[in-house]
Write a protein that holds these residues in place. Sequence first.
Motif, mmCIF file in Angstrom:
data_model
loop_
_atom_site.group_PDB
_atom_site.id
_atom_site.type_symbol
_atom_site.label_atom_id
_atom_site.label_comp_id
_atom_site.label_asym_id
_atom_site.label_seq_id
_atom_site.Cartn_x
_atom_site.Cartn_y
_atom_site.Cartn_z
ATOM 1 N N ILE A 84 0.856 -1.186 0.000
ATOM 2 C CA ILE A 84 0.000 0.000 0.000
ATOM 3 C C ILE A 84 0.892 1.236 0.000
ATOM 4 N N SER A 85 0.562 2.189 -0.843
ATOM 5 C CA SER A 85 1.404 3.377 -0.960
ATOM 6 C C SER A 85 0.567 4.618 -1.162
ATOM 7 N N ALA A 86 1.043 5.733 -0.612
ATOM 8 C CA ALA A 86 0.391 7.012 -0.839
ATOM 9 C C ALA A 86 0.919 7.661 -2.108
ATOM 10 N N TYR A 87 1.853 6.999 -2.753
ATOM 11 C CA TYR A 87 2.516 7.575 -3.916
ATOM 12 C C TYR A 87 2.296 6.703 -5.154
ATOM 13 N N SER A 88 1.860 7.323 -6.216
ATOM 14 C CA SER A 88 1.676 6.609 -7.475
ATOM 15 C C SER A 88 2.983 6.682 -8.261
ATOM 16 N N VAL A 102 1.421 -9.435 -4.946
ATOM 17 C CA VAL A 102 0.218 -9.802 -5.696
ATOM 18 C C VAL A 102 -0.704 -8.620 -5.960
ATOM 19 N N ASN A 103 -0.540 -7.527 -5.190
ATOM 20 C CA ASN A 103 -1.371 -6.356 -5.437
ATOM 21 C C ASN A 103 -0.690 -5.100 -4.904
ATOM 22 N N TYR A 104 -0.910 -3.992 -5.604
ATOM 23 C CA TYR A 104 -0.314 -2.699 -5.260
ATOM 24 C C TYR A 104 -1.451 -1.700 -5.178
ATOM 25 N N LEU A 105 -1.765 -1.234 -3.955
ATOM 26 C CA LEU A 105 -2.915 -0.364 -3.751
ATOM 27 C C LEU A 105 -2.466 1.044 -3.359
ATOM 28 N N LEU A 106 -3.208 2.046 -3.829
ATOM 29 C CA LEU A 106 -2.898 3.434 -3.505
ATOM 30 C C LEU A 106 -3.816 3.966 -2.415
ATOM 31 N N PRO A 108 -5.907 6.972 -0.602
ATOM 32 C CA PRO A 108 -6.698 6.206 0.366
ATOM 33 C C PRO A 108 -7.294 4.953 -0.286
ATOM 34 N N VAL A 109 -7.175 3.848 0.407
ATOM 35 C CA VAL A 109 -7.606 2.570 -0.151
ATOM 36 C C VAL A 109 -9.119 2.420 -0.008
ATOM 37 N N LYS A 110 -9.793 2.166 -1.124
ATOM 38 C CA LYS A 110 -11.234 1.950 -1.078
ATOM 39 C C LYS A 110 -11.538 0.595 -0.441
ATOM 40 N N LYS A 111 -12.588 0.554 0.356
ATOM 41 C CA LYS A 111 -12.930 -0.650 1.104
ATOM 42 C C LYS A 111 -13.112 -1.857 0.191
ATOM 43 N N GLU A 112 -13.883 -1.686 -0.886
ATOM 44 C CA GLU A 112 -14.173 -2.819 -1.780
ATOM 45 C C GLU A 112 -12.901 -3.345 -2.433
ATOM 46 N N ALA A 113 -12.045 -2.419 -2.871
ATOM 47 C CA ALA A 113 -10.795 -2.821 -3.524
ATOM 48 C C ALA A 113 -9.881 -3.547 -2.538
ATOM 49 N N PHE A 114 -9.866 -3.078 -1.296
ATOM 50 C CA PHE A 114 -9.013 -3.687 -0.274
ATOM 51 C C PHE A 114 -9.469 -5.111 0.037
ATOM 52 N N ILE A 115 -10.772 -5.275 0.257
ATOM 53 C CA ILE A 115 -11.301 -6.602 0.590
ATOM 54 C C ILE A 115 -11.096 -7.565 -0.563
ATOM 55 N N GLU A 116 -11.307 -7.074 -1.784
ATOM 56 C CA GLU A 116 -11.109 -7.919 -2.966
ATOM 57 C C GLU A 116 -9.644 -8.345 -3.085
#
Length: 256
Positions: A84-88, A102-106, A108-116
């Motif tokens: 998880i990163s605050a930087y793109s 397996v996944n790179y999230l920015l 603020p992380v959206k709940k649905e994207a995080f759970i998925e």
Amino acid sequence: MRNPLILIVDDEPKSRQGLKRRLDAWNEQLADIHTAGTAFEALEFMQEHEVDLLITDIRMPEMTGLELIEKTKKLNQEPVFIVISAYSEFEYAQRALKMGVVNYLLKPVKKEAFIEAVSSALAAREKKDRYAMVEKAMEDPALEQIESLPEPLQEAAQFIEEHLGEKFSLKDVAAHVHLNPSYFSVLFKEQMGITFSEFLTRKRLQQAKRILLTSDLPVGEIAERTGYQTAKYFIQIFKEYEGKTPSKYRKEARED
């Protein structure tokens, strides 16, 4: 089978606890969820616990999330990773991908994207564990020296591999590689260290274990697919070699 263990690593308490609350509310897989405020705290935790999923922020003081991943791999642990990163930043994402994240999230992380992402990561871990379990079950030193054998025996081994579900004898295989059956028998044991019959049995049981661990096929059908005329005889041979019936072998492997 133990519940999956998830470790969330983030130096920001609000972010860290927010992610944990989301997982606590979801938690369909009854996972054990833990948090760490620093990479060093995470490494200390992993000295004592086997982590299945490591979720880490990239930018942390003293040690980045990517450095944490590198050190985790040296601990003889193989969790799946979500970053998880605050930087793109493309460079971070590229490095993370090369490290098997397996996944790179920015943020603020959206709940649905995080759970998925967490659900997919746990599924990937389960698949990885199942693959490792099957690979371990397939290990048999007596069957792993084919490439160093004389060419006729390599051909014989290939014939056996391709016809495990069929009925054939030593004479059939000897004829296939154009050798006298008696000479073939002596040569086989001399080169392999076990008899033709022993080799064939081990190969059939190896294949049977693979099917047991990767399918729900009934024992009778597995017996047929691996060249046994009756399920009763297959069960007898399997128990003689493994110390348990095929059904118990499958059940215990899945529980483990």
